[in-house]
Design an enzyme around this catalytic site. Sequence first.
Site, PDB file in Angstrom:
ATOM      1  N   TRP A 166      -0.291   3.720  -3.037  1.00  0.00           N
ATOM      2  CA  TRP A 166      -1.417   3.956  -2.131  1.00  0.00           C
ATOM      3  C   TRP A 166      -2.392   4.980  -2.679  1.00  0.00           C
ATOM      4  O   TRP A 166      -3.608   4.815  -2.586  1.00  0.00           O
ATOM      5  CB  TRP A 166      -0.933   4.307  -0.720  1.00  0.00           C
ATOM      6  CG  TRP A 166      -0.245   3.124  -0.127  1.00  0.00           C
ATOM      7  CD1 TRP A 166       1.095   2.979   0.125  1.00  0.00           C
ATOM      8  CD2 TRP A 166      -0.839   1.857   0.229  1.00  0.00           C
ATOM      9  NE1 TRP A 166       1.358   1.721   0.609  1.00  0.00           N
ATOM     10  CE2 TRP A 166       0.202   1.016   0.695  1.00  0.00           C
ATOM     11  CE3 TRP A 166      -2.137   1.360   0.196  1.00  0.00           C
ATOM     12  CZ2 TRP A 166      -0.036  -0.294   1.119  1.00  0.00           C
ATOM     13  CZ3 TRP A 166      -2.376   0.051   0.623  1.00  0.00           C
ATOM     14  CH2 TRP A 166      -1.328  -0.753   1.076  1.00  0.00           C
ATOM     15  N   ASP A 222      -4.143  11.054   2.877  1.00  0.00           N
ATOM     16  CA  ASP A 222      -3.842   9.767   3.508  1.00  0.00           C
ATOM     17  C   ASP A 222      -2.463   9.915   4.141  1.00  0.00           C
ATOM     18  O   ASP A 222      -1.446   9.926   3.441  1.00  0.00           O
ATOM     19  CB  ASP A 222      -3.848   8.661   2.442  1.00  0.00           C
ATOM     20  CG  ASP A 222      -3.384   7.316   2.994  1.00  0.00           C
ATOM     21  OD1 ASP A 222      -3.023   7.239   4.178  1.00  0.00           O
ATOM     22  OD2 ASP A 222      -3.376   6.336   2.218  1.00  0.00           O
ATOM     23  N   LYS A 246       1.315   2.088  11.951  1.00  0.00           N
ATOM     24  CA  LYS A 246       2.699   2.518  11.736  1.00  0.00           C
ATOM     25  C   LYS A 246       3.211   3.310  12.938  1.00  0.00           C
ATOM     26  O   LYS A 246       4.197   2.947  13.545  1.00  0.00           O
ATOM     27  CB  LYS A 246       2.811   3.399  10.488  1.00  0.00           C
ATOM     28  CG  LYS A 246       3.024   2.661   9.200  1.00  0.00           C
ATOM     29  CD  LYS A 246       1.786   2.071   8.653  1.00  0.00           C
ATOM     30  CE  LYS A 246       1.971   1.674   7.218  1.00  0.00           C
ATOM     31  NZ  LYS A 246       1.480   0.356   6.916  1.00  0.00           N
TER      32      LYS A 246
END
Length: 359
Positions: A97, A171, A195
Amino acid sequence: MPLEVLERAASDMTNWHDADGKPSGMGVMEMSHRGKAFGSIVQHAEAGLRSLLAVPEAFHILFMQGGGLGQNAIVPMNLCGPDSGKPAVDFVLTGSWSQKSWLEAAKYSQSHIAASTQESGFHHIPEPASWQLSPGARYVHICSNETIHGVEFHTLPDLRALGSDAPLVVDFSSHVASRPVDWSRVGLAFAGAQKNLGPAGLTLVVVRDDLLGAALDICPSAFNFKNIADNASLFNTPPTYGIYIAGLVFDWLERQGGIAAIEARNRGKAALLYQAIDASDLYSNPVEPACRSRMNIPFFLREPALESAFLQGAEQAGLLQLKGHKSVGGLRASIYNAMPLEGVQALVAFMRSFERTRA
Ligand code: PMP
């Protein structure tokens, strides 16, 4: 998703009730985002998150669209202006990511790798003292929980102690609201909601005041943080249903005892699973123990040929979505906030019985 939240949403589906139980005569999806009822919903969600994560007043809470990947472009477009020309931005690569963020930012900045653990397989966090930070970098980006590789920053880096006054961009998509955040070390944090916060389609941005107003000209107005902050997330139509659900999730987290209680529960769940992996001859997890994620636990079978039998047996036992990400293979348990301890206990019991039958 916590079952209580889904049940509450179901009971409000066609007729939303306010905090006093007064019916509005319509469901949240039918409301104008500019109406009084939705106004109270967005304020409730913002206040809920501010209180839960102790977000200081100097930070704006923005509810947006675009997802985590959208932010990979939206963040540099907002922080790399107002003049054109590509300022330096530093990235610490600890998994897929942060790597994606680095690649996307190269369109808007000189994106520089300050540290990377790619060569050793993304199994640890590089020591902050070893990071090669660029002088004058607009910001330093990290992904504080790498969802695919299962690597987590358990402490955010203190950039000032490293001699940098660049803001830290985080992030925190895959572990937001699973633990407290030290906001004194953060300039901006973003997360896709899907999530730990609510349904896909909602994106959270928490940004410090002084970082607003530095957008590039090319930044779309609907993605300009200043516009969104000035209009309390109502510059354009935000993901209204997602905001409503996130507000219910924040209420649920408070009822669980708040962020300290959630963190303690997450620690316990993760410890149980890692202990089971480490104690077995069949399963393994390659991440350095000090940086193991409490949310996403990848694990591998000594004999990869057994994977499909494992997944099939797990599914029969009601244990779903355990296949690892396609880029790394193996298995992965994502044990987000809403996964109860009993769910992890059931997984561990299944893993033990599977191992016994293969001994
Ligand atoms: N960052 C992280 C840490 C993620 O886990 C994900 C999605 N799994 C993303 C970014 C991308 O988010 P989205 O799919 O919302 O664009």
